[in-house]
Design an enzyme around this catalytic site. Sequence first.
Site, mmCIF file in Angstrom:
data_model
loop_
_atom_site.group_PDB
_atom_site.id
_atom_site.type_symbol
_atom_site.label_atom_id
_atom_site.label_comp_id
_atom_site.label_asym_id
_atom_site.label_seq_id
_atom_site.Cartn_x
_atom_site.Cartn_y
_atom_site.Cartn_z
ATOM 1 N N ARG B 7 0.829 -1.209 0.000
ATOM 2 C CA ARG B 7 0.000 0.000 0.000
ATOM 3 C C ARG B 7 0.862 1.257 0.000
ATOM 4 N NH1 ARG B 7 -2.669 -0.318 5.703
ATOM 5 N NH2 ARG B 7 -1.287 -2.038 6.235
ATOM 6 N N SER B 34 -5.894 3.758 6.465
ATOM 7 C CA SER B 34 -5.469 2.385 6.172
ATOM 8 C C SER B 34 -4.967 2.229 4.749
ATOM 9 C CB SER B 34 -6.619 1.395 6.382
ATOM 10 O OG SER B 34 -7.096 1.448 7.701
ATOM 11 N N GLU B 55 -19.530 3.958 -0.064
ATOM 12 C CA GLU B 55 -18.745 3.712 -1.283
ATOM 13 C C GLU B 55 -19.518 4.017 -2.552
ATOM 14 O OE1 GLU B 55 -19.293 1.528 1.091
ATOM 15 O OE2 GLU B 55 -17.392 1.428 2.163
ATOM 16 N N PHE B 80 -15.154 -3.577 -0.471
ATOM 17 C CA PHE B 80 -16.168 -2.530 -0.624
ATOM 18 C C PHE B 80 -16.040 -1.811 -1.968
ATOM 19 C CE2 PHE B 80 -16.589 -4.015 3.401
ATOM 20 C CZ PHE B 80 -15.550 -3.681 4.250
ATOM 21 N N HIS B 106 -6.090 -3.853 0.628
ATOM 22 C CA HIS B 106 -6.647 -4.950 1.435
ATOM 23 C C HIS B 106 -7.362 -5.975 0.574
ATOM 24 C CE1 HIS B 106 -5.738 -1.852 4.331
ATOM 25 N NE2 HIS B 106 -5.945 -2.681 5.321
ATOM 26 N N ASP B 114 -8.802 -9.920 10.193
ATOM 27 C CA ASP B 114 -10.141 -9.354 10.049
ATOM 28 C C ASP B 114 -11.139 -10.391 9.529
ATOM 29 O OD1 ASP B 114 -9.711 -5.808 9.182
ATOM 30 O OD2 ASP B 114 -9.832 -6.857 11.091
ATOM 31 N N ARG B 164 -2.658 -5.952 1.697
ATOM 32 C CA ARG B 164 -2.521 -5.195 2.938
ATOM 33 C C ARG B 164 -1.126 -5.324 3.517
ATOM 34 N NH1 ARG B 164 -2.513 -7.278 8.007
ATOM 35 N NH2 ARG B 164 -2.661 -5.738 9.658
#
Lengths: 268, 308
Positions: B7, B34, B55, B80, B106, B114, B164
Amino acid sequence: MNDLKKKAQNIRKNIVRMIHAAGSGHTGGSLGMADVFTALYFKVINENIFSKDEDRDRFILSNGHICPVWYATLSELGKIPKEELLTLRKIDSRLQGHPVNHDLPFAELPTGSLGQGISASVGLALAYKMDRKKSKVFVSLGDGEMEEGSVWEALMAAGHYRLSNLIAFVDRNIIQQGGSTEDMMSLEPLKGKIESFKWNVTVADGHDFDQILNAFDQAKKSADKPSFIIFRTHLGQGVSFVKDNFKWHGTAPNDEQLKIALQELEGE
Amino acid sequence: MEQKGIRDGFGNAIAKLGEMNQKIVVLAAGVGDSTQAFKFKEKFSERYIEAGIAEQNMVGMAAGLALGGKIPFATSFATFLPGRCFDQIRQSVCYANLNVKLVATHAGLTVGQDGATHQMMEDIALMRSLPNMTVIAPCDAVEAEKAVLAAAEIMGPVFIRLGRDKQPVISQDKNFEIGRSVLMRNGHDVTLIATGIMVYYALLAAEELEKEGISARVINMHTVKPIDKGAIVKAAKETRGIVTAEEHQVYGGLGSAVAEVLSQEHPAKLRIIGMPDKFGESGKPDELLKKYGLTEKEIAEAARNILK
């Protein structure tokens, strides 16, 4: 005022003609919004909308299915040839069943999937605000459309960002495909809901030019909040057998019905 | 080997882009810290738009910003974006053919603890099905940075998926061109075509195979759409079979894209390594990759099977 009424009637005639020629289309909502669109394009929107100015008024038809009234209004302004109106929904036509931007310069983006044009209008208004532009962004909504959650995301964002350059209005005819909005998924109290999202809200009779023009005038003056106009309308206004009849949300007039409709509209 | 958060590649690139071009704007959907979008926010806060956890509206606003002359980068987690807002991407971005860039971090199993609700393994399948969309899965932070910069250079919708976790940097000296795969390692017995983090595991597999006297070609197919057909056909002609590897479902992603080329252009033996039509779970990234069969072991085994 008489001039506006005449234009609106002409627009209504072209709506029924073009949907009849197409064999399908959204007659009810289109007829219902003829007065608002006449006022909007002849008196409210800056004509720079048709220019290539970077700072110009913009319009998005979020309830893309009522495009016949929009195409007919643009035609009344001389922007679309009258004959072209009869190509509605036909293959290779610029005037598709729901607006598409590729060949039709007036369409900002394709709309028809409800609840998206309003988001785009918020983004556009934001861009304008960032660049300190003076122009307004207008967006049309249907009341059934306001059942889509994304509409409320957009309203929330516009209120949050205080987009005073954004003017939205809804065709509040209390009807959607299948019946009354209040039976299917009630929207009331609509005014209160929108106000709570930090918008200035006005309610006006969508068939009274004084009220329509006043509402837009007020909206243009807003300094700190986006503006929302709830136009109380009758689906199918102008044609007796379409008026307030939910079955005419997405039905095209046949030969006989077209004849009667034109007679009624002529008689006004 | 150097490990870098993939990222960060995005974070670095977007900060550079903000400097280079005043039209660049960045949208975030509540997770800007994030995704590393905050690196843009720090420098250019007036061009950073918080969309909130919304979103659908974020993507719609991005379309509107593009209409207003901006170059928007809309960002969130891959579950998302595109998961939550596929219709907006389809209608307001792709059908509209607007200059909107979508960066999803992610992506994949390696999201880890998660759990599956946040482990997107279907995004490549969704995005490559859309006309006008370019789909890129960079293999490491260095490539991610190049990909983001390249995305800003072209007109039209682009979807970039990033993981991620920290990943070994393996693409340091390679040029980056959208649509052109990268030959990471030449070979003549079998070809391993991978995308994203699986490129590293493909290289490990090649090393393992070499010890057994098997020469494996490794291709980094960072651009899944438009896919580098030439490299695939060349591999089919010059080697005895192809193994694909992706941090994505076996249906609809890189493997499927390669199968489409092979079956229509030059049929060849193919094995698809990926998430075996399952959802993931909470766990450590490397534990998850092992449990669901996304390591060099599975890639090497598939290669051996082809050569039997």
